[in-house]
Every structure is written in C-alpha cells, then in structure tokens.
Design a protein around this motif. Structure first.
Motif, mmCIF file in Angstrom:
data_model
loop_
_atom_site.group_PDB
_atom_site.id
_atom_site.type_symbol
_atom_site.label_atom_id
_atom_site.label_comp_id
_atom_site.label_asym_id
_atom_site.label_seq_id
_atom_site.Cartn_x
_atom_site.Cartn_y
_atom_site.Cartn_z
ATOM 1 N N ASP A 99 38.360 59.967 -32.214
ATOM 2 C CA ASP A 99 37.206 60.015 -33.103
ATOM 3 C C ASP A 99 37.355 61.200 -34.061
ATOM 4 O O ASP A 99 37.974 62.213 -33.736
ATOM 5 C CB ASP A 99 35.918 60.172 -32.289
ATOM 6 N N GLY A 100 36.794 61.074 -35.255
ATOM 7 C CA GLY A 100 36.827 62.170 -36.223
ATOM 8 C C GLY A 100 37.864 61.953 -37.301
ATOM 9 O O GLY A 100 38.460 60.880 -37.423
ATOM 10 N N ASP A 101 38.067 63.008 -38.084
ATOM 11 C CA ASP A 101 38.982 62.941 -39.215
ATOM 12 C C ASP A 101 40.392 63.340 -38.788
ATOM 13 O O ASP A 101 40.580 64.278 -38.002
ATOM 14 C CB ASP A 101 38.523 63.874 -40.334
ATOM 15 N N ALA A 102 41.375 62.663 -39.335
ATOM 16 C CA ALA A 102 42.772 62.980 -39.038
ATOM 17 C C ALA A 102 43.148 64.323 -39.655
ATOM 18 O O ALA A 102 42.669 64.676 -40.737
ATOM 19 C CB ALA A 102 43.680 61.887 -39.578
ATOM 20 N N PRO A 103 44.004 65.095 -38.987
ATOM 21 C CA PRO A 103 44.462 66.370 -39.546
ATOM 22 C C PRO A 103 45.445 66.134 -40.694
ATOM 23 O O PRO A 103 45.915 65.012 -40.910
ATOM 24 C CB PRO A 103 45.154 67.034 -38.364
ATOM 25 N N ALA A 104 45.763 67.174 -41.417
ATOM 26 C CA ALA A 104 46.776 67.074 -42.473
ATOM 27 C C ALA A 104 48.090 66.607 -41.864
ATOM 28 O O ALA A 104 48.506 67.102 -40.825
ATOM 29 C CB ALA A 104 46.957 68.434 -43.139
ATOM 30 N N GLY A 105 48.704 65.643 -42.497
ATOM 31 C CA GLY A 105 49.946 65.088 -41.961
ATOM 32 C C GLY A 105 49.727 63.919 -41.034
ATOM 33 O O GLY A 105 50.697 63.307 -40.581
ATOM 34 N N TRP A 107 47.451 61.894 -37.674
ATOM 35 C CA TRP A 107 47.307 62.116 -36.243
ATOM 36 C C TRP A 107 48.687 62.240 -35.597
ATOM 37 O O TRP A 107 49.558 61.394 -35.809
ATOM 38 C CB TRP A 107 46.576 60.948 -35.578
ATOM 39 N N PRO A 108 48.918 63.267 -34.787
ATOM 40 C CA PRO A 108 50.149 63.295 -33.995
ATOM 41 C C PRO A 108 50.085 62.172 -32.954
ATOM 42 O O PRO A 108 49.018 61.859 -32.432
ATOM 43 C CB PRO A 108 50.123 64.675 -33.338
ATOM 44 N N VAL A 109 51.218 61.565 -32.654
ATOM 45 C CA VAL A 109 51.250 60.346 -31.856
ATOM 46 C C VAL A 109 51.998 60.555 -30.545
ATOM 47 O O VAL A 109 53.097 61.120 -30.526
ATOM 48 C CB VAL A 109 51.928 59.200 -32.639
ATOM 49 N N ARG A 181 55.570 51.952 -34.858
ATOM 50 C CA ARG A 181 55.649 51.381 -36.201
ATOM 51 C C ARG A 181 54.453 50.473 -36.485
ATOM 52 O O ARG A 181 53.835 50.546 -37.555
ATOM 53 C CB ARG A 181 56.941 50.569 -36.357
ATOM 54 N N ALA A 182 54.137 49.596 -35.535
ATOM 55 C CA ALA A 182 53.033 48.658 -35.733
ATOM 56 C C ALA A 182 51.711 49.401 -35.867
ATOM 57 O O ALA A 182 50.870 49.055 -36.708
ATOM 58 C CB ALA A 182 52.978 47.662 -34.575
ATOM 59 N N ALA A 183 51.511 50.424 -35.048
ATOM 60 C CA ALA A 183 50.266 51.197 -35.104
ATOM 61 C C ALA A 183 50.127 51.917 -36.436
ATOM 62 O O ALA A 183 49.035 51.985 -37.014
ATOM 63 C CB ALA A 183 50.233 52.196 -33.952
ATOM 64 N N ASP A 187 47.160 51.520 -39.096
ATOM 65 C CA ASP A 187 46.352 52.683 -39.491
ATOM 66 C C ASP A 187 47.257 53.791 -40.012
ATOM 67 O O ASP A 187 47.844 54.544 -39.231
ATOM 68 C CB ASP A 187 45.541 53.185 -38.300
ATOM 69 N N PRO A 188 47.392 53.911 -41.328
ATOM 70 C CA PRO A 188 48.282 54.926 -41.913
ATOM 71 C C PRO A 188 47.844 56.367 -41.655
ATOM 72 O O PRO A 188 48.559 57.290 -42.045
ATOM 73 C CB PRO A 188 48.232 54.604 -43.411
ATOM 74 N N ARG A 189 46.707 56.564 -41.023
ATOM 75 C CA ARG A 189 46.307 57.931 -40.666
ATOM 76 C C ARG A 189 47.166 58.486 -39.536
ATOM 77 O O ARG A 189 47.126 59.684 -39.257
ATOM 78 C CB ARG A 189 44.840 57.973 -40.262
ATOM 79 N N LEU A 190 47.945 57.620 -38.855
ATOM 80 C CA LEU A 190 48.871 58.107 -37.848
ATOM 81 C C LEU A 190 50.077 58.711 -38.537
ATOM 82 O O LEU A 190 50.669 58.113 -39.432
ATOM 83 C CB LEU A 190 49.319 56.968 -36.922
ATOM 84 N N GLY A 191 50.440 59.924 -38.125
ATOM 85 C CA GLY A 191 51.565 60.609 -38.732
ATOM 86 C C GLY A 191 52.904 60.131 -38.189
ATOM 87 O O GLY A 191 52.972 59.243 -37.332
ATOM 88 N N SER A 192 53.951 60.764 -38.666
ATOM 89 C CA SER A 192 55.302 60.392 -38.236
ATOM 90 C C SER A 192 55.798 61.234 -37.069
ATOM 91 O O SER A 192 56.839 60.930 -36.486
ATOM 92 C CB SER A 192 56.283 60.532 -39.403
ATOM 93 N N ARG A 193 55.042 62.285 -36.707
ATOM 94 C CA ARG A 193 55.445 63.139 -35.589
ATOM 95 C C ARG A 193 55.043 62.482 -34.268
ATOM 96 O O ARG A 193 53.882 62.109 -34.071
ATOM 97 C CB ARG A 193 54.815 64.521 -35.709
#
Length: 407
Positions: A99-105, A107-109, A181-183, A187-193
């Motif tokens: 819940d909430g706003d994603a951080p810069a870069g 969400w870490p996954v 990749r699918a996630a 939702d592009p708010r998920l980061g690449s880390r």
C-alpha cells in the motif's frame, strides 16, 4: 450540458482506459486482459502471446485465495515462460504490491519460490495454499510491510496445463524469473532491482534462478539470493534409501522426485524401478498433494527401503538429479545467504554444509547461517530476522556510485 451521472460514467471510463495495467504495460507487449473467474483462469487461450517469455497473458484481483498476503494489493497472474521441453507454456503466480506510493526507482521486488506442495494441479499455492506454509506467509507479510513488492510463482505445470517437472532446476528458475517480468508488465511501478528467495524446493529454485538470471532476464538487477533449507544432494539421498530404513518421512518426496524426472525425460521408465507397494500409489503423484502423499493412505505407508526394488539400478536417476543439483552450479554472480536447521529431517544439514563448501570452492559469494535444533519448517521463523537483515542490506547498497535505499 452533460448530466452528472453521465459525467461520472465518462470519467470512470477514461480512468479505466488511461490507468488500467495493460495500458501502462511495455509497448512491445500485447495488452493483457482480465482473466476468467475460478479455475478457468488457469486454462490459457489456445494462442499464447508472441512476445518475449514473461509476457502477461491475463490477470485478475486475488482477494479470495488462502495464499493472499495482507498489507498490499494481491493480483493473480497468468504469464508465459520457456517450458521444460523448450516450448512456450503458461504459468500462474501472483504479486503483492505494498500500500502507498512507490519509492523513486520503483518498488524493490522479492521473487519468492515456494516449498514442495505436490505435482497435481490442485497443489498450486494460488489454488490451495497448504496450512504448512503459514510460516512463509508470516515472512512475506513482514517483507511487504517493510515496502517490498513480492511476486510468487506456482511453477510450470502447477494449476496450468502439463505436469509439473518437480525439482528440475531450469524450469523452476524460468518460472521464478518470468513472474517478475509479468508483474512489471502489469504494474510498471515495480522496479528492476530484485532479490530471489525461497524455501525447500523453493530454495533449490532460488539458487537455479540466481545462476540463470543474467542470461535469461538480463534487464533485472538481481542483488542477492536467500535460500532457506534448499533441496540439494538428492542423488546422494536416493542412494541412501536402503540405509535410511523403515522410516516413511521422505517416501512421498521420493515419489515426487521420481515423477519429476519422468516429466522431464519421457524415456525414463520409473515403473521398472518401483516395488509393487510403491507402484500401487505412484498414480497419486498426479492427482494428490503432498499432505495426502505423506499420509498412511499413500506413500506414508511405504518405508524408504521399500520404494525401489532390490538391486535396482539408480544410475539414470542419480545422473539426472546431479544435473539439477544446485551443489554443482558454477556461476552465481550475486551474494547468497543459506539458512539451515540442524534438526531438518527433509533437507539434511550435512548435505547443505557440503553444498555451501562446494559453491564456495567455485568462487561463489555464499554464507550459511545454521540454527541448532530447528526443523525444516522451523527455519523459516528462526531465520526471519537474519534473512530480513540480509534483504535490507541487499537493497540498501552502493550501486553505480549512488546510495540506493530500499524505500
């Protein structure tokens, strides 16, 4: 003038178009749609997406499943991966976005690989999450509360068409990586880390995913791997069945191992190796889950030294198990934490110790945390604090000259 109700409807329609996950997806991927209800969700369309593996097929809210995690939005996913035979297959899984706003870069996954549930379709955690998995739910709930997005695969063939290739490393690895990749497409708010983590079969899967990530999903920045009691050295354990004696503790798992090999290699004839008692229950591996297989109604009534016929050649089994043993991986480019209980009767601590030494000798950055007296399930709770500290450390690290916080 547009009536108030009409304006509201128009605004809702525009919002649905502009902010639907498929509209935010990578422009190179075909737009995904909302999937059907019930078990029909797991039946993919006759034509799968033409894009890269990890393409999202469809999705739907996941708020009625026993595996759902509190503290975020749960979404069920159906996506593509490269299957055990090199073809494109559909695999299911789900994601939890805090819940909430994603951080810069973004969400870490954390991509989480689950422990053994079985091979049959009803054993997929998103369909029937076992009560024995409560400890991992607590673990993942804690990680979501700290600001980590979590994705979880069911693995190839669990819930979806085809049989699950149990403990076949490359299949597990692709499922674990492609769900990320699918996630991210959803939702592009998920980061690449990304950090890879898992328990038991999932620990096995996590180590394989770590070894394959750079080549299979090069866009992901995999920072570390966490493996709780990872399945390993199975070729040695199978050869010890006669010595283990009349215990039934591992019989159901051995049956799944044999079935997994046959799924991966159609030329492997398991029936010639099994005793009449084991053969009578062998069909259960395709219809029942681990709880039933371990019961007296199934392999729980077959002693370890009565699974394979006397004098049976296990050369083929041992060779294929060795090919899929994380003990012999030679390249894992990121740090690895292994957590192991000394009273584990499923993954023995002495084999995990040997695996860690082998990987260290290959130049892999791996450390082992041992928990005296802890069991196979108990290590999840006992290791929570250490694993979480390691996770935090992986995401709070200096990368490309900049300090990158986890949230």
């Amino acid at each position: 003038m547009i009536a108030s109700s009409a304006r509201s409807l128009l605004a809702a329609s525009l919002a649905a178009v502009l902010f639907a996950p498929s509209a935010l997806a990578d422009s190179c991927a075909a737009p995904a749609s909302v999937g059907p209800d019930g078990l029909d969700f797991y039946k993919p369309p006759s034509t799968l997406p033409d894009g890269e593996h990890g393409s999202l097929i469809w999705y739907r809210p996941y708020d009625d499943g026993s595996a759902a995690i509190a503290g975020g939005t749960n979404t069920l996913l159906l996506y593509t991966q490269v299957g055990i035979h090199g073809d494109t297959v559909a695999t299911s899984g789900y994601m939890i976005v805090p819940d909430g706003d994603a951080p810069a870069g973004g969400w870490p996954v954390v991509t989480w690989a689950h422990g053994t549930t079985g091979i049959a379709d009803p054993c997929a955690p998103t369909i029937n999450d076992p009560a024995s998995d409560d400890a991992s739910r607590v673990l993942l709930t804690g990680w979501v509360s700290k600001g980590y997005a979590v994705v979880r695969t069911d693995y190839e063939g669990l819930g979806t068409p085809g049989d699950h290739p149990y403990l076949i490393g490359p299949s597990e690895a692709r499922a674990v990586l492609d769900v990320v990749r699918a996630a991210r497409q959803y939702d592009p708010r998920l980061g690449s880390r990304v950090v890879i983590a898992g328990h038991s079969q999932g620990g096995h899967a996590a180590l394989w995913a770590a070894s394959m990530a750079a080549g299979y999903t090069p866009e992901l920045d995999v920072l570390a791997t966490i493996a709780f009691a990872p399945a390993n050295s199975l070729e040695n354990e199978v050869s010890l069945l006669g010595i283990i004696g009349n215990t039934t503790a591992v019989s159901g798992t051995v049956a799944l191992i044999v079935r997994g090999i046959s799924v991966a290699n159609a030329s492997f004839d398991a029936t010639s190796l099994l005793t009449p008692d084991a053969l009578a229950h062998y069909p259960d591996t395709l219809t029942e889950c681990s709880v039933y297989l371990d019961s007296n109604l199934s392999f729980g009534s077959v002693a370890a030294n009565d699974i394979l016929v006397a004098g049976a050649s296990i050369t083929d089994i041992s060779a294929q198990l060795k090919d899929n043993d994380p003990k012999y991986l030679t390249t894992i480019p990121m740090p690895v934490l292994v957590l192991q209980g000394t009273s584990d009767a499923t993954v023995f601590s002495f084999t995990t110790d040997a695996m860690v030494k082998n990987l260290l000798a290959s130049g892999i950055d791996i450390v082992e945390q041992v928990y005296p007296g802890e069991t196979h399930q108990g290590v999840l709770s006992a290791g929570y604090a250490n694993a979480t500290a390691y996770l935090d450390g992986a995401f709070n690290t200096l990368r490309n000259g900049e300090w990158v916080p986890s949230n």
